[in-house]
Design an enzyme around this catalytic site. Structure first.
Site, mmCIF file in Angstrom:
data_model
loop_
_atom_site.group_PDB
_atom_site.id
_atom_site.type_symbol
_atom_site.label_atom_id
_atom_site.label_comp_id
_atom_site.label_asym_id
_atom_site.label_seq_id
_atom_site.Cartn_x
_atom_site.Cartn_y
_atom_site.Cartn_z
ATOM 1 N N SER A 144 0.664 -1.023 0.280
ATOM 2 C CA SER A 144 -0.195 -0.296 0.169
ATOM 3 C C SER A 144 0.709 1.141 -0.393
ATOM 4 O O SER A 144 2.220 1.148 -0.084
ATOM 5 C CB SER A 144 -0.749 -0.169 1.234
ATOM 6 O OG SER A 144 -0.151 0.071 2.386
ATOM 7 N N LYS A 145 0.238 2.409 0.458
ATOM 8 C CA LYS A 145 0.881 3.450 -0.139
ATOM 9 C C LYS A 145 2.005 4.042 1.070
ATOM 10 O O LYS A 145 3.034 4.170 0.930
ATOM 11 C CB LYS A 145 -0.227 5.299 0.542
ATOM 12 C CG LYS A 145 -0.718 5.256 -0.729
ATOM 13 C CD LYS A 145 -1.498 6.471 -1.188
ATOM 14 C CE LYS A 145 -2.130 6.744 -2.318
ATOM 15 N NZ LYS A 145 -3.990 7.234 -2.045
ATOM 16 N N ARG A 146 2.190 2.742 1.669
ATOM 17 C CA ARG A 146 2.755 2.904 3.207
ATOM 18 C C ARG A 146 4.408 2.144 2.966
ATOM 19 O O ARG A 146 5.055 2.616 3.284
ATOM 20 C CB ARG A 146 2.559 2.110 4.648
ATOM 21 C CG ARG A 146 2.458 1.122 4.745
ATOM 22 C CD ARG A 146 2.296 0.595 5.954
ATOM 23 N NE ARG A 146 1.098 0.090 6.195
ATOM 24 C CZ ARG A 146 0.401 -1.148 6.353
ATOM 25 N NH1 ARG A 146 1.149 -2.165 5.531
ATOM 26 N NH2 ARG A 146 -0.781 -1.488 6.049
ATOM 27 N N GLY A 175 5.736 3.428 0.201
ATOM 28 C CA GLY A 175 5.893 4.295 -0.682
ATOM 29 C C GLY A 175 5.212 4.484 -1.801
ATOM 30 O O GLY A 175 4.119 3.931 -2.310
#
Ligand code: GLU
Length: 495
Positions: A256-258, A260
């Site tokens: 996910s976005k976490r 990067g």
């Protein structure tokens, strides 16, 4: 499913943002499957969730698919015989099928308010039970239902689940799956705002669009039994189901976005090539005998086989993607690479202090630079780092100014002698410069390494530069002499 049936697959994104790497893999595997089987790929837009819908992301999604080279045969923007291909334009179709199910007593209107349902849910939680709808609206008299509808009371439509019924299906990856309907409840197919739920609209569309194979992420595996109930209740034939294993980040959590940048857009901006992304995606969750890492799209089409998909979640390895990208960059036609780098120049070098003559013969210069850096870069972004000093003014950090210890290397003398040697250089080409400066180093009794380090620092403000003699030739006499003099001035001024 009959063997003679046409292969039709679909990619059905919800436009909620940029194309995520996981969705790109789903699109690619559908595309590969369609190509392999001379089938058709349909692009359907699942945009009925108004709260999550972002209209601009539609353009970004289609742009990313096209950039990757994943064209579609039918669907959004392409048209075809099963349109419209945006679910928001198919509301009447879903409402019609919901009514059909109500008329056949396979579905029923539910007037329960959201508050009432929330209470039921809370109660179940308090009692430590799994919440299932209590079916209170199933028992309403027909006349009462009609009266409430006539009065305009809002209602959702729920499936009336078949009793104690086992649903079996075979997933290409996860094998035989059996779900007992007692584990489900009378799920909603049409919300009180008359919009369909995902399970309903996806099923109706897959059936009407004659999708033969549903290939999608593993996160939808738990939805499939509900969809199969709808297929059965409406008398539609089932497609083959394939759920692709999840993609995890390097820490083992869902990508996910976490982790990067995970959107195709972000990779594009970093200078990752579409071929490298497709190559890398093909390695995620799928293998074949051969174990080679680099293969073209054509080879992927030839080798692609759903039965070789793994159940085990795939790990996203950014370094490997970079490595693959480097392989593609090295294998690229230098003129093509030069054109791509030239395209990025304006954005890649913005905010930098450009030489006033920087755009003179830009393409020609980049073509000369490419052979010096092609082996060294893994992304187009890295090319900007190498290329920057050719086009930007160079300044010297404190570290650069104090880099040479006078007792070990007489940098000012090296610079003066180099300036003289280059001022007298008539043919300013790489090989000629090399010969001239090698002689100079010898005359000065310096190792080539120690000698070039001084010149490199002057020209690049850094210990590392592309191959020096070619670099000097490309910089040109005027710019080279200017930098040598500037550096000489900077290091003499400190003492
Ligand atoms: N709109 C769904 C998604 O983006 C598609 C699921 C499916 O392929 O059935 O996850």
């Amino acid at each position: 499913m009959g063997k003679d049936k046409e292969t039709r697959v679909r990619f059905a994104p919800s436009p909620t943002g940029h194309l995520h790497i996981g969705s790109a893999r789903t699109a690619y595997f559908n595309w590969l499957f369609a190509k392999k089987n001379q089938g058709k790929l349909v692009l359907r837009i699942e945009d009925t969730d108004a709260a999550r819908h972002v209209e601009q992301s539609l353009e970004s999604l289609t742009h990313a698919l096209r950039w990757l080279g994943l064209g579609w045969d039918e669907g959004y923007e392409a048209g075809g015989g099963s349109g419209p291909y945006r679910q928001s334009q198919r509301k009447a179709i879903y409402a019609g099928y919901a009514q059909k199910l109500i008329d056949a007593e396979k579905a029923y209107p539910c007037f329960c308010s959201p508050q009432n349902l929330a209470q039921q849910r809370q109660q179940a939680e308090k009692e430590g039970k799994t919440y299932t709808y209590n079916r209170c609206c199933l028992n309403l008299k027909r006349s009462e239902v009609q009266e409430r509808i006539a009065k305009g009371s809002p209602y959702a439509v729920r499936i009336q689940l078949p009793h104690r019924h086992k649903i079996h299906f075979e997933d290409t990856v996860y094998g035989n799956i059996t779900v007992d309907t007692s584990q489900l409840d009378d799920f909603i197919i049409l919300r009180s705002n008359q919009l369909p739920t995902y399970n309903f609209s996806a099923t109706i569309d897959d059936a009407l669009m004659k999708i033969s194979h549903v290939i999608r992420g593993e996160d939808h595996l738990s939805n499939t039994p509900k969809q199969i109930i709808i297929y059965h209740l409406l008398g539609f034939g089932l497609p083959c189901f394939t759920h692709l294993p999840m993609i995890l980040g390097e820490d083992g959590r869902k990508l996910s976005k976490r982790h990067g940048s995970v959107s195709i857009e972000a990779y594009k901006n970093q200078g990752i090539l579409p071929q490298a992304i497709l190559n890398y995606l093909a390695l995620l969750g799928w293998s074949y005998t051969g174990q080679q890492d680099i293969f073209s799209v054509q080879e992927a089409v030839e080798k692609f086989d759903l039965s070789r998909l793994h159940k085990k979640p795939a790990r996203f390895d950014h370094q490997k993607l970079l490595w693959i990208n480097g392989c593609y960059i090295r294998g690229m036609d230098p003129d093509r690479l030069a054109a791509l780098i030239a395209q990025r120049m304006k954005t890649g070098l913005k905010d930098k202090d450009l030489r006033t003559d920087w755009d003179r013969d830009l393409e020609k210069k980049i073509k000369m630079i490419v052979p010096l850096i092609q082996e060294r870069i893994k992304t187009l972004d890295e090319a900007m780092d190498w290329i920057g000093p050719f086009f930007c003014k160079v300044s010297y950090s404190q570290e650069a100014v104090h880099f040479f210890d006078r007792k070990k290397t007489d940098a000012p003398l090296v610079l003066q002698k180099t300036i003289e040697a280059l001022e007298n250089q008539t043919i300013f080409s790489g090989p000629n410069i090399e010969q001239n400066l090698r002689n100079l180093a010898q005359e000065m009794d310096l190792s080539l390494r120690n000698y070039t380090q001084v010149v490199r620092m002057a020209l690049w403000g850094n210990k590392v530069s592309p191959p020096l003699f070619e670099t000097i030739a490309i910089l040109g006499k005027e710019c080279t002499l200017h930098r040598l003099k500037n550096y000489l001035e900077a290091i003499t001024a400190k003492t």
